[in-house]
Enzyme design. Sequence first.
Site, PDB file in Angstrom:
ATOM      1  NE  ARG A   1      -3.652  -2.525   2.183  1.00 14.23           N
ATOM      2  CZ  ARG A   1      -4.444  -3.000   3.138  1.00 14.23           C
ATOM      3  NH1 ARG A   1      -4.586  -2.323   4.264  1.00 14.23           N
ATOM      4  NH2 ARG A   1      -5.111  -4.130   2.974  1.00 14.23           N
TER       5      ARG A   1
ATOM      6  CE  LYS B   1     -12.314  -7.991  10.768  1.00 13.32           C
ATOM      7  NZ  LYS B   1     -11.022  -7.278  10.927  1.00 13.32           N
TER       8      LYS B   1
ATOM      9  CB  SER C   1     -14.599  -3.233   4.701  1.00 16.89           C
ATOM     10  OG  SER C   1     -13.213  -3.320   4.929  1.00 16.89           O
ATOM     11  N   GLY C   2     -13.982  -6.325   3.743  1.00 18.07           N
ATOM     12  CA  GLY C   2     -13.778  -7.389   2.765  1.00 18.07           C
ATOM     13  C   GLY C   2     -13.594  -6.951   1.334  1.00 18.07           C
ATOM     14  N   GLY C   3     -12.964  -5.811   1.105  1.00 17.62           N
ATOM     15  CA  GLY C   3     -12.753  -5.373  -0.265  1.00 17.62           C
ATOM     16  C   GLY C   3     -13.828  -4.457  -0.805  1.00 17.62           C
TER      17      GLY C   3
ATOM     18  CD  GLU D   1     -11.101 -11.571   9.877  1.00 18.98           C
ATOM     19  OE1 GLU D   1     -11.189 -11.015   8.763  1.00 18.98           O
ATOM     20  OE2 GLU D   1     -10.228 -11.280  10.720  1.00 18.98           O
TER      21      GLU D   1
END
Length: 334
Positions: free
Chosen positions: A34, A220, A262-264, A178
């Site tokens: 990132r 999660k 949020s998963g993308g 998760e």
Amino acid sequence: MQNAQPLVKTANALVAPGKGILAADESTSTIGARFAALGVENVERNRRDYREMLVSAAGASEFISGVILYDETLRQNCADGTPFVELLEERGIIPGIKVDTRAHPLAGAPGEVVTEGLDGLRDRMAEYYEIGARFAKWRAVIAIGPHLPSSYCIEVNAHALARYAALAQEAGLVPIIEPEVLMDGDHGIDRCYDVTQDALREVYSQLAAQRVMLEGTLLKCNMVLSGKEASNRAEQEEVAERTVDCLMRNVPAAVPGIAFLSGGQGDDEATDNLRTINIRGKEVGAPWQLTFSFARALQSTPLQIWAANGGAPLPAQKAFYHRASQTAAARNAA
């Protein structure tokens, strides 16, 4: 297991009304990717400065109950020498720690993975508790494809999640469990619903077998969504209806709260879906707090602003405060 009351107290504090969890547990390589996209050098000082910018943002504790950290960050000091853990505690934010060692190819199951990290976990958990962590996170990854996932993949990942959860509670850490069903692919929302249901059923079966106290855990999980590449992706109302229905059928009421990843999803998509899910949850009397544990949906805009301003914290902190306040408002929707 240590006294159960601190675990229950921490679990409930993490899902306190109006608040959610910041996932800032990117590995060195993940945050490096990132950074690279924005021209930022991936060195320890930059990683520290970026994460310090997030957790020191004025007013962040109004909306953030806890922060999931990476091993490096949990051990770091801020620029003025204050330990990160101490900075969080001063702001009333609970420190957490990612403890898995990421997903690896699952033997005998082409295209599927299993999350590893159980070896030596008991000792690592004890050390993390001494440093100041009070909750932990372990992520399992379940992909949807033409012949995926296999029941074998779901079972081994659920077993690992349950073993981790038992060890976390033994050490006095609240385990965030998760099992993420990925939204990669062109599958419809019905397929996501079925796979999410299969994963949750197996996870809670394994947790029972490992004697995990559900009142001292959090879930999660993904929202029930169409795949990213699906045509005619489901709208918010259907996402909310299917997500809440799946949870009502498969998550015990003893669990204090569910924090969605949020998963993308884009920032606005994740926030809008969270709002509609909370509205639906209240309509049907969902027994848990429904909150968020977002990474990119909280960080993407602040990161871009931080990089564009040469690491100057204030503009990025204003953006982070805005994203956190918007997400918390969605979590409070009625």
